[in-house]
Design an enzyme around this catalytic site. Structure first.
Site, mmCIF file in Angstrom:
data_model
loop_
_atom_site.group_PDB
_atom_site.id
_atom_site.type_symbol
_atom_site.label_atom_id
_atom_site.label_comp_id
_atom_site.label_asym_id
_atom_site.label_seq_id
_atom_site.Cartn_x
_atom_site.Cartn_y
_atom_site.Cartn_z
ATOM 1 N N PHE A 1 -16.674 12.661 10.120
ATOM 2 C CA PHE A 1 -18.069 12.539 9.663
ATOM 3 C C PHE A 1 -18.088 12.348 8.155
ATOM 4 O O PHE A 1 -19.013 12.752 7.482
ATOM 5 C CB PHE A 1 -18.873 13.784 10.079
ATOM 6 C CG PHE A 1 -18.853 14.034 11.560
ATOM 7 C CD1 PHE A 1 -18.048 15.016 12.104
ATOM 8 C CD2 PHE A 1 -19.607 13.242 12.420
ATOM 9 C CE1 PHE A 1 -18.015 15.246 13.477
ATOM 10 C CE2 PHE A 1 -19.571 13.451 13.794
ATOM 11 C CZ PHE A 1 -18.778 14.458 14.322
ATOM 12 N N LEU A 2 -17.004 11.763 7.625
ATOM 13 C CA LEU A 2 -16.880 11.633 6.166
ATOM 14 C C LEU A 2 -17.767 10.514 5.667
ATOM 15 O O LEU A 2 -17.802 9.441 6.252
ATOM 16 C CB LEU A 2 -15.429 11.277 5.788
ATOM 17 C CG LEU A 2 -14.305 12.115 6.402
ATOM 18 C CD1 LEU A 2 -12.960 11.562 5.953
ATOM 19 C CD2 LEU A 2 -14.458 13.563 6.019
ATOM 20 N N CYS B 1 -19.505 1.640 9.040
ATOM 21 C CA CYS B 1 -19.743 2.501 10.203
ATOM 22 C C CYS B 1 -21.060 2.281 10.930
ATOM 23 O O CYS B 1 -21.056 2.077 12.150
ATOM 24 C CB CYS B 1 -19.618 3.960 9.776
ATOM 25 S SG CYS B 1 -17.953 4.322 9.257
ATOM 26 N N LYS C 1 -22.787 1.151 -1.283
ATOM 27 C CA LYS C 1 -23.499 2.328 -1.807
ATOM 28 C C LYS C 1 -22.761 2.774 -3.057
ATOM 29 O O LYS C 1 -21.639 2.329 -3.319
ATOM 30 C CB LYS C 1 -23.553 3.429 -0.760
ATOM 31 C CG LYS C 1 -22.217 4.051 -0.445
ATOM 32 C CD LYS C 1 -22.403 5.207 0.527
ATOM 33 C CE LYS C 1 -21.421 6.292 0.235
ATOM 34 N NZ LYS C 1 -21.592 7.459 1.077
ATOM 35 N N GLU D 1 -18.214 7.866 2.624
ATOM 36 C CA GLU D 1 -17.449 7.340 1.497
ATOM 37 C C GLU D 1 -18.134 7.765 0.206
ATOM 38 O O GLU D 1 -19.349 7.818 0.118
ATOM 39 C CB GLU D 1 -17.360 5.817 1.603
ATOM 40 C CG GLU D 1 -16.433 5.419 2.738
ATOM 41 C CD GLU D 1 -16.347 3.927 2.920
ATOM 42 O OE1 GLU D 1 -16.143 3.479 4.045
ATOM 43 O OE2 GLU D 1 -16.514 3.217 1.918
ATOM 44 N N LYS E 1 0.853 -1.199 0.000
ATOM 45 C CA LYS E 1 0.000 0.000 0.000
ATOM 46 C C LYS E 1 0.890 1.251 0.000
ATOM 47 O O LYS E 1 0.697 2.176 -0.784
ATOM 48 C CB LYS E 1 -0.898 -0.025 1.244
ATOM 49 C CG LYS E 1 -2.047 0.953 1.211
ATOM 50 C CD LYS E 1 -2.715 1.074 2.569
ATOM 51 C CE LYS E 1 -3.881 0.167 2.767
ATOM 52 N NZ LYS E 1 -4.700 0.546 3.965
ATOM 53 N N THR F 1 -12.947 5.694 15.216
ATOM 54 C CA THR F 1 -14.120 5.665 16.086
ATOM 55 C C THR F 1 -13.798 4.738 17.242
ATOM 56 O O THR F 1 -13.522 3.556 17.037
ATOM 57 C CB THR F 1 -15.330 5.133 15.299
ATOM 58 O OG1 THR F 1 -15.427 5.899 14.107
ATOM 59 C CG2 THR F 1 -16.597 5.280 16.108
ATOM 60 N N LYS G 1 -19.819 11.339 17.988
ATOM 61 C CA LYS G 1 -19.609 10.483 16.820
ATOM 62 C C LYS G 1 -20.633 9.360 16.799
ATOM 63 O O LYS G 1 -21.335 9.125 15.813
ATOM 64 C CB LYS G 1 -18.194 9.912 16.855
ATOM 65 C CG LYS G 1 -17.915 8.814 15.854
ATOM 66 C CD LYS G 1 -17.900 9.315 14.440
ATOM 67 C CE LYS G 1 -17.713 8.172 13.477
ATOM 68 N NZ LYS G 1 -17.884 8.565 12.088
ATOM 69 N N LEU H 1 -33.523 9.929 4.301
ATOM 70 C CA LEU H 1 -34.906 9.426 4.324
ATOM 71 C C LEU H 1 -35.205 8.662 3.042
ATOM 72 O O LEU H 1 -36.342 8.573 2.614
ATOM 73 C CB LEU H 1 -35.892 10.583 4.487
ATOM 74 C CG LEU H 1 -36.068 11.146 5.900
ATOM 75 C CD1 LEU H 1 -37.072 12.300 5.878
ATOM 76 C CD2 LEU H 1 -36.535 10.065 6.882
HETATM 77 C C1 UDX Z 1 -21.551 7.196 7.298
HETATM 78 C C2 UDX Z 1 -21.907 8.562 7.869
HETATM 79 O O1 UDX Z 1 -22.774 9.234 6.971
HETATM 80 C C3 UDX Z 1 -20.641 9.379 8.070
HETATM 81 O O2 UDX Z 1 -20.967 10.616 8.663
HETATM 82 C C4 UDX Z 1 -19.692 8.608 8.990
HETATM 83 O O3 UDX Z 1 -18.490 9.323 9.186
HETATM 84 C C5 UDX Z 1 -19.373 7.259 8.390
HETATM 85 O O4 UDX Z 1 -20.579 6.518 8.150
HETATM 86 P P1 UDX Z 1 -20.952 6.146 4.981
HETATM 87 O O5 UDX Z 1 -21.243 4.878 5.697
HETATM 88 O O6 UDX Z 1 -19.698 6.269 4.221
HETATM 89 O O7 UDX Z 1 -20.987 7.393 6.054
HETATM 90 O O8 UDX Z 1 -22.127 6.396 3.932
HETATM 91 P P2 UDX Z 1 -23.596 7.022 4.015
HETATM 92 O O9 UDX Z 1 -23.745 7.886 2.840
HETATM 93 O O10 UDX Z 1 -23.853 7.577 5.346
HETATM 94 O O11 UDX Z 1 -24.548 5.752 3.783
HETATM 95 C C6 UDX Z 1 -24.558 4.740 4.752
HETATM 96 C C7 UDX Z 1 -25.547 3.686 4.303
HETATM 97 O O12 UDX Z 1 -26.886 4.192 4.422
HETATM 98 C C8 UDX Z 1 -25.394 3.246 2.850
HETATM 99 O O13 UDX Z 1 -25.522 1.838 2.773
HETATM 100 C C9 UDX Z 1 -26.546 3.916 2.135
HETATM 101 O O14 UDX Z 1 -27.002 3.135 1.041
HETATM 102 C C10 UDX Z 1 -27.600 3.957 3.216
HETATM 103 N N1 UDX Z 1 -28.564 5.040 3.070
HETATM 104 C C11 UDX Z 1 -28.138 6.325 3.134
HETATM 105 C C12 UDX Z 1 -29.904 4.730 2.924
HETATM 106 O O15 UDX Z 1 -30.283 3.556 2.858
HETATM 107 N N2 UDX Z 1 -30.808 5.737 2.842
HETATM 108 C C13 UDX Z 1 -30.427 7.041 2.901
HETATM 109 O O16 UDX Z 1 -31.284 7.917 2.796
HETATM 110 C C14 UDX Z 1 -29.046 7.344 3.037
#
Ligand code: UDX
Length: 456
Positions: A156-157, A282, A342, A159, A35, A120, A226, A272
């Site tokens: 709070f990032l 996460c 996602k 992906e 890496k 975390t 968090k 939503l």
């Molecule tokens: C999440 C948090 O948003 C972020 O703040 C934290 O730091 C890390 O975890 P992440 O997991 O990368 O980020 O993606 P996110 O966009 O939050 O989606 C998480 C999951 O929720 C995905 O599987 C997505 O498909 C799902 N999702 C999201 C839904 O099913 N419905 C929604 O409206 C939004």
């Protein structure tokens, strides 16, 4: 400021590259030689939009190394961004965190070092990390007063949008029991807090975006922020998914319901989106850790537990609907569109696609999957499963008894569905993300079932 980042995963690498872009001298440390070699060549180990480009722009401030001394010797700020994956009992595995703290204690030498927990970590870990650093520091030096303190700076990032989430954050949260550490971190983040950095052409500053909130607190509050933030986001998704099941029964359309409640400014329309629910590294891990922390204090955390239960059910519902449509799954061929948890990421951690595929395979079905980005990772990480991985979306339809849309990649809306329908044994699509257009499906002669909408 001289900054070290321990761990070059999604959080560590994004943080290191962004801080280097802001002008800090950043050295990223990892234990994975391959890496680090790739990173030295500017090749990122993860798929994150614009990360490679920003790495190039920040390259003069960015170093990668396997040598802890090299990274830590002159550091004024050290970020710990190592993985804290879930153990079977829901508690996070702190092995990597412990070894990071030990090597910090061995190698730091600046007069005052702020050690920042970006991973975390369970609430109260800050003190635990500080004691490990102190023990390891004292074991190797006469105590020469190298002052250090541990702070929490949760990330709070998301992906797929990690860089814009960092550069144009809603807030930076910093927890420490020493005000001096808060000042050091305020200084480190200043260009971001005041938005004085030049916005990269490929990551433009949102219209009217001028400043980022800098929230300071004690350690425990920052650590709890968090967990509480992620648990609430997970809960919001599970809430709309609970409503989506009722909406199917009463003949409502969950997209209208979601929009109708989301227009209330007290609720907000984000997170939503009804569908298969959440995956990723996460939400599952953090809700489990929050419940496990509650248990330590005799608190059952029923709402957080309910968010998990509803989420698990969503995946089962996809299989239930399929069984009610096909009656027999044994010997059937089921296509899966989308494997990553996602869109805009190649991350397969806790991906709904894998759990659904396993449930189908257990019932004797044949499963064929495709994803625009995560195929290499799927071949590596899912190689031992019987999921057949194909090289394009259309191949998922050939001779299929049904196709499930699991990840809402934009390119899945531009598939030639008429052509694909002609190859299907049974023209049925189950849309787990409310992503496909029902008119387009009808025109292609495909029966479309969407989670959250009554089947016509
Ligand atoms: C999440 C948090 O948003 C972020 O703040 C934290 O730091 C890390 O975890 P992440 O997991 O990368 O980020 O993606 P996110 O966009 O939050 O989606 C998480 C999951 O929720 C995905 O599987 C997505 O498909 C799902 N999702 C999201 C839904 O099913 N419905 C929604 O409206 C939004």
């Amino acid at each position: 400021m001289k900054t070290a980042i321990i761990g070059t995963g999604y959080v560590g690498l994004t943080t290191g590259v962004a801080l280097a872009y802001l002008g800090h001298e950043v050295t990223c440390l990892d234990v994975d030689a391959a890496k680090v070699e790739n990173l030295k060549k500017g090749i990122s180990p993860i798929y994150e939009p614009h990360l490679d480009e920003l790495m190039k722009l920040a390259s003069r401030n960015l170093k990668f190394t396997l040598d802890a001394g090299d990274a830590l010797r002159d550091a004024e700020v050290v970020f710990i961004a190592v993985g804290t994956p879930s153990l079977p009992d829901g508690n996070p595995d702190l092995t990597f965190l412990k070894s990071a703290a030990q090597s910090i204690g061995e190698k730091i030498a600046s007069p005052y070092v702020v050690i920042v927990n970006k991973s975390t970590v369970p609430i109260g870990s800050g003190n635990w990390v500080e004691s490990i650093v102190r023990d390891s520091y004292r074991a190797r030096h006469a105590y020469q007063g190298s002052g250090f303190v541990v702070a929490s700076n949760p990330e709070f990032l998301r992906e797929g949008s990690a860089l814009s989430d960092m550069l144009y954050a809603d807030r930076v949260v910093v927890g420490a029991d020493d005000p001096k550490a808060l000042d050091v971190l305020r200084k480190l983040y200043q260009p971001l807090l005041e938005q004085t950095f030049e916005a990269p052409a490929f990551l433009p500053r949102p219209e009217g975006f001028r400043a980022v909130h800098f929230l300071t607190s004690d350690l425990q509050s920052a650590e709890l922020i968090k967990y509480a933030a992620n648990a609430f986001l997970a809960l919001k998704i599970s809430f709309i998914n609970e409503i989506s099941e009722l909406s199917e029964k009463v003949g409502a359309d969950i997209q209208h319901v979601s929009r109708g409640i989301g227009l209330d400014s007290r609720i907000g329309n984000r997170f939503l989106q009804a569908g298969i629910g959440w995956g990723g590294s996460c939400f599952g891990k953090d809700t489990a850790a929050l419940i496990s922390t509650g248990k330590e204090y005799g608190l059952p955390m029923p709402i957080t537990q309910a968010a998990r239960d509803v989420n698990t059910r969503q995946r089962a519902r996809m299989v239930e609907i399929l069984m009610s449509e096909l009656k027999i799954l044994k010997g059937r061929k089921i296509g899966i569109l989308g494997l990553s948890f996602k869109p805009f990421t190649d991350d397969l951690r806790d991906a709904p696609a894998l759990e659904i595929a396993k449930r189908l395979l257990e019932r004797g079905a044949k499963v064929v999957g495709f994803d625009p980005v995560s195929m290499d990772r799927a071949r590596k990480e899912w190689g031992e499963t019987a999921i057949e991985l194909v090289s394009n979306a259309e191949a998922v339809f050939s001779e299929s008894d049904a196709v499930l849309l699991v990840t809402e990649w934009p390119q899945f809306r531009t598939i030639d569905f008429a052509k694909c329908a002609a190859q299907m044994k049974n023209k049925l699509i189950l849309d787990g993300r409310g992503h496909l257009d029902s008119t387009q499906m009808n025109q292609a002669g495909i029966r479309l079932i969407t989670l959250g909408r009554a089947t016509r």
